[in-house]
Motif scaffolding. Structure first.
Motif, PDB file in Angstrom:
ATOM      1  N   GLU A  28       0.824  -1.205   0.000  1.00  0.00           N
ATOM      2  CA  GLU A  28       0.000   0.000   0.000  1.00  0.00           C
ATOM      3  C   GLU A  28       0.864   1.263   0.000  1.00  0.00           C
ATOM      4  OE1 GLU A  28      -3.967   1.321   2.384  1.00  0.00           O
ATOM      5  OE2 GLU A  28      -2.287   0.613   3.612  1.00  0.00           O
ATOM      6  N   ARG A  29       1.898   1.275   0.832  1.00  0.00           N
ATOM      7  CA  ARG A  29       2.827   2.414   0.878  1.00  0.00           C
ATOM      8  C   ARG A  29       3.542   2.587  -0.453  1.00  0.00           C
ATOM      9  NH1 ARG A  29       5.637   0.524   5.236  1.00  0.00           N
ATOM     10  NH2 ARG A  29       7.680   0.781   4.315  1.00  0.00           N
ATOM     11  N   TYR A  30       3.990   1.478  -1.012  1.00  0.00           N
ATOM     12  CA  TYR A  30       4.730   1.501  -2.278  1.00  0.00           C
ATOM     13  C   TYR A  30       3.862   2.069  -3.411  1.00  0.00           C
ATOM     14  CZ  TYR A  30       7.051  -0.277  -6.462  1.00  0.00           C
ATOM     15  OH  TYR A  30       7.649  -0.386  -7.697  1.00  0.00           O
ATOM     16  N   ILE A  31       2.659   1.548  -3.577  1.00  0.00           N
ATOM     17  CA  ILE A  31       1.780   2.019  -4.651  1.00  0.00           C
ATOM     18  C   ILE A  31       1.430   3.493  -4.441  1.00  0.00           C
ATOM     19  CG2 ILE A  31      -0.513   1.786  -5.717  1.00  0.00           C
ATOM     20  CD1 ILE A  31       1.459  -0.481  -6.459  1.00  0.00           C
ATOM     21  N   THR A  32       1.130   3.870  -3.222  1.00  0.00           N
ATOM     22  CA  THR A  32       0.744   5.254  -2.930  1.00  0.00           C
ATOM     23  C   THR A  32       1.872   6.236  -3.227  1.00  0.00           C
ATOM     24  OG1 THR A  32      -0.840   4.524  -1.275  1.00  0.00           O
ATOM     25  CG2 THR A  32      -0.085   6.810  -1.119  1.00  0.00           C
ATOM     26  N   LEU A  33       3.098   5.890  -2.856  1.00  0.00           N
ATOM     27  CA  LEU A  33       4.213   6.827  -3.019  1.00  0.00           C
ATOM     28  C   LEU A  33       4.926   6.724  -4.366  1.00  0.00           C
ATOM     29  CD1 LEU A  33       5.698   6.710   0.577  1.00  0.00           C
ATOM     30  CD2 LEU A  33       4.302   8.498  -0.470  1.00  0.00           C
ATOM     31  N   ARG A  34       4.890   5.544  -5.002  1.00  0.00           N
ATOM     32  CA  ARG A  34       5.636   5.374  -6.253  1.00  0.00           C
ATOM     33  C   ARG A  34       4.768   5.318  -7.505  1.00  0.00           C
ATOM     34  NH1 ARG A  34      11.398   3.747  -5.859  1.00  0.00           N
ATOM     35  NH2 ARG A  34      11.030   3.403  -8.052  1.00  0.00           N
ATOM     36  N   HIS A  35       3.489   4.986  -7.346  1.00  0.00           N
ATOM     37  CA  HIS A  35       2.650   4.776  -8.532  1.00  0.00           C
ATOM     38  C   HIS A  35       1.289   5.461  -8.432  1.00  0.00           C
ATOM     39  CE1 HIS A  35       5.489   2.044 -10.341  1.00  0.00           C
ATOM     40  NE2 HIS A  35       5.613   1.437  -9.178  1.00  0.00           N
ATOM     41  N   ALA A  36       1.262   6.621  -7.802  1.00  0.00           N
ATOM     42  CA  ALA A  36       0.000   7.361  -7.663  1.00  0.00           C
ATOM     43  C   ALA A  36      -0.530   7.818  -9.020  1.00  0.00           C
ATOM     44  CB  ALA A  36       0.186   8.557  -6.733  1.00  0.00           C
ATOM     45  N   ASP A  37       0.323   7.790 -10.042  1.00  0.00           N
ATOM     46  CA  ASP A  37      -0.090   8.199 -11.387  1.00  0.00           C
ATOM     47  C   ASP A  37      -0.548   7.015 -12.241  1.00  0.00           C
ATOM     48  OD1 ASP A  37       2.411   7.008 -11.533  1.00  0.00           O
ATOM     49  OD2 ASP A  37       3.152   8.346 -13.083  1.00  0.00           O
ATOM     50  N   GLY A  38      -0.587   5.818 -11.660  1.00  0.00           N
ATOM     51  CA  GLY A  38      -0.903   4.631 -12.439  1.00  0.00           C
ATOM     52  C   GLY A  38      -2.276   4.053 -12.157  1.00  0.00           C
ATOM     53  N   LEU A  70       9.981  -5.538   7.379  1.00  0.00           N
ATOM     54  CA  LEU A  70       9.899  -5.955   5.988  1.00  0.00           C
ATOM     55  C   LEU A  70      10.271  -4.786   5.094  1.00  0.00           C
ATOM     56  CD1 LEU A  70       9.116  -8.201   3.983  1.00  0.00           C
ATOM     57  CD2 LEU A  70       6.771  -7.318   4.074  1.00  0.00           C
ATOM     58  N   MET A  71      11.290  -4.983   4.270  1.00  0.00           N
ATOM     59  CA  MET A  71      11.800  -3.927   3.397  1.00  0.00           C
ATOM     60  C   MET A  71      11.354  -4.089   1.948  1.00  0.00           C
ATOM     61  SD  MET A  71      13.580  -2.086   5.495  1.00  0.00           S
ATOM     62  CE  MET A  71      14.659  -1.117   4.495  1.00  0.00           C
ATOM     63  N   ALA A  72      11.169  -5.335   1.503  1.00  0.00           N
ATOM     64  CA  ALA A  72      10.806  -5.579   0.105  1.00  0.00           C
ATOM     65  C   ALA A  72      10.225  -6.971  -0.036  1.00  0.00           C
ATOM     66  CB  ALA A  72      12.032  -5.429  -0.794  1.00  0.00           C
ATOM     67  N   VAL A  73       9.425  -7.132  -1.090  1.00  0.00           N
ATOM     68  CA  VAL A  73       8.880  -8.434  -1.463  1.00  0.00           C
ATOM     69  C   VAL A  73       8.999  -8.552  -2.974  1.00  0.00           C
ATOM     70  CG1 VAL A  73       6.840  -9.926  -1.540  1.00  0.00           C
ATOM     71  CG2 VAL A  73       7.238  -8.460   0.456  1.00  0.00           C
ATOM     72  N   THR A  88       7.567  -6.666  -7.885  1.00  0.00           N
ATOM     73  CA  THR A  88       8.366  -6.347  -6.699  1.00  0.00           C
ATOM     74  C   THR A  88       7.843  -5.050  -6.109  1.00  0.00           C
ATOM     75  OG1 THR A  88      10.335  -7.420  -7.612  1.00  0.00           O
ATOM     76  CG2 THR A  88      10.700  -5.810  -5.863  1.00  0.00           C
ATOM     77  N   PHE A  89       7.744  -5.007  -4.801  1.00  0.00           N
ATOM     78  CA  PHE A  89       7.395  -3.771  -4.114  1.00  0.00           C
ATOM     79  C   PHE A  89       8.292  -3.655  -2.893  1.00  0.00           C
ATOM     80  CE2 PHE A  89       4.418  -7.087  -2.977  1.00  0.00           C
ATOM     81  CZ  PHE A  89       4.289  -7.020  -1.598  1.00  0.00           C
ATOM     82  N   PHE A  90       8.570  -2.418  -2.506  1.00  0.00           N
ATOM     83  CA  PHE A  90       9.571  -2.196  -1.462  1.00  0.00           C
ATOM     84  C   PHE A  90       9.306  -0.898  -0.726  1.00  0.00           C
ATOM     85  CE2 PHE A  90      11.196  -1.069  -5.665  1.00  0.00           C
ATOM     86  CZ  PHE A  90      11.445   0.289  -5.521  1.00  0.00           C
ATOM     87  N   ALA A  91      10.046  -0.705   0.359  1.00  0.00           N
ATOM     88  CA  ALA A  91       9.918   0.502   1.176  1.00  0.00           C
ATOM     89  C   ALA A  91      10.353   1.706   0.342  1.00  0.00           C
ATOM     90  CB  ALA A  91      10.765   0.369   2.437  1.00  0.00           C
ATOM     91  N   PRO A  92       9.409   2.541  -0.077  1.00  0.00           N
ATOM     92  CA  PRO A  92       9.755   3.652  -0.967  1.00  0.00           C
ATOM     93  C   PRO A  92      10.677   4.686  -0.332  1.00  0.00           C
ATOM     94  CG  PRO A  92       7.456   3.804  -0.298  1.00  0.00           C
ATOM     95  CD  PRO A  92       7.984   2.512   0.244  1.00  0.00           C
ATOM     96  N   ARG A  97      18.812   2.373  -1.118  1.00  0.00           N
ATOM     97  CA  ARG A  97      19.189   0.949  -1.061  1.00  0.00           C
ATOM     98  C   ARG A  97      19.066   0.254  -2.411  1.00  0.00           C
ATOM     99  NH1 ARG A  97      19.624  -2.153   3.525  1.00  0.00           N
ATOM    100  NH2 ARG A  97      19.374  -1.079   5.484  1.00  0.00           N
ATOM    101  N   SER A  98      18.301   0.818  -3.344  1.00  0.00           N
ATOM    102  CA  SER A  98      18.055   0.182  -4.651  1.00  0.00           C
ATOM    103  C   SER A  98      17.458  -1.215  -4.461  1.00  0.00           C
ATOM    104  CB  SER A  98      19.342   0.115  -5.479  1.00  0.00           C
ATOM    105  OG  SER A  98      19.890   1.387  -5.668  1.00  0.00           O
ATOM    106  N   LEU A  99      16.375  -1.270  -3.706  1.00  0.00           N
ATOM    107  CA  LEU A  99      15.764  -2.561  -3.365  1.00  0.00           C
ATOM    108  C   LEU A  99      15.191  -3.291  -4.568  1.00  0.00           C
ATOM    109  CD1 LEU A  99      14.136  -1.398  -0.035  1.00  0.00           C
ATOM    110  CD2 LEU A  99      15.997  -3.059  -0.269  1.00  0.00           C
ATOM    111  N   GLY A 100      14.741  -2.580  -5.580  1.00  0.00           N
ATOM    112  CA  GLY A 100      14.274  -3.231  -6.801  1.00  0.00           C
ATOM    113  C   GLY A 100      15.396  -3.973  -7.499  1.00  0.00           C
ATOM    114  N   LYS A 101      16.554  -3.320  -7.580  1.00  0.00           N
ATOM    115  CA  LYS A 101      17.729  -3.978  -8.175  1.00  0.00           C
ATOM    116  C   LYS A 101      18.161  -5.166  -7.324  1.00  0.00           C
ATOM    117  CE  LYS A 101      19.537   0.122 -10.432  1.00  0.00           C
ATOM    118  NZ  LYS A 101      20.619   1.104 -10.508  1.00  0.00           N
ATOM    119  N   LEU A 102      18.125  -4.993  -6.016  1.00  0.00           N
ATOM    120  CA  LEU A 102      18.490  -6.090  -5.121  1.00  0.00           C
ATOM    121  C   LEU A 102      17.591  -7.300  -5.355  1.00  0.00           C
ATOM    122  CD1 LEU A 102      20.174  -7.153  -2.719  1.00  0.00           C
ATOM    123  CD2 LEU A 102      18.347  -6.261  -1.243  1.00  0.00           C
TER     124      LEU A 102
END
Length: 152
Positions: A28-38, A70-73, A88-92, A97-102
């Motif tokens: 929920e945090r990830y979508i709200t902060l990273r994909h509010a335009d989607g 929990l930092m990423a899934v 993949t979703f992660f702590a925005p 940390r580049s959690l998506g790359k990780l």
């Protein structure tokens, strides 16, 4: 990639067959902060359940934890010749940390351990800025004008 691994050497990776109980709040945090335009905004529990949690028997969830946080899934499906990275979703707020790359690097490592030759990163849209990262991983095969191109 070595820098990404170094920055995150304090994280533990746990494989599960279902998302952890605290995964929805991270999503929920990830979508709200990273994909509010989607089109996934605003996130809902029903959307999460149908997109993430209602999985097949060959779906795996990589959970990345710093201590008990929990930092990423990363969600992936096991296929006959590789893993297919589904989402993949992660702590925005942990952008440095580049959690998506990780998550991608962890899935590549899992493929190597399982002796699977491929990690599939899914479809790619050339003009979509949010999908640009997919071309950073080589070798890559692209279907362009009905022809497969392999880039090294």
């Amino acid at each position: 990639h070595r820098r990404v691994l170094q920055r995150n050497n304090d994280l533990d990776v746990i494989w599960r067959t279902q998302p952890a109980a605290d995964a929805y709040s991270l999503y929920e945090r990830y979508i709200t902060l990273r994909h509010a335009d989607g089109d996934m905004y605003p996130p809902t529990r029903e959307q999460f359940d149908s997109f993430i949690a209602d999985c097949r028997e060959d779906t795996a969830f990589l959970h990345f934890y710093r201590e008990n946080t929990l930092m990423a899934v990363a969600v992936c499906d096991q296929m006959g010749d590789g893993l297919s990275a589904m989402y993949t979703f992660f702590a925005p707020e942990e952008e440095q940390r580049s959690l998506g790359k990780l998550a991608i690097l962890a899935q590549i490592q899992a493929c190597q351990q399982k002796q699977l030759p491929y990690l599939y990163l899914g479809y790619w849209i050339r003009d979509c800025q949010k999908m640009r990262y997919k071309t950073d991983y080589r070798p890559i095969e692209l279907l362009i004008s009905r022809r497969w191109l392999r880039l090294k």
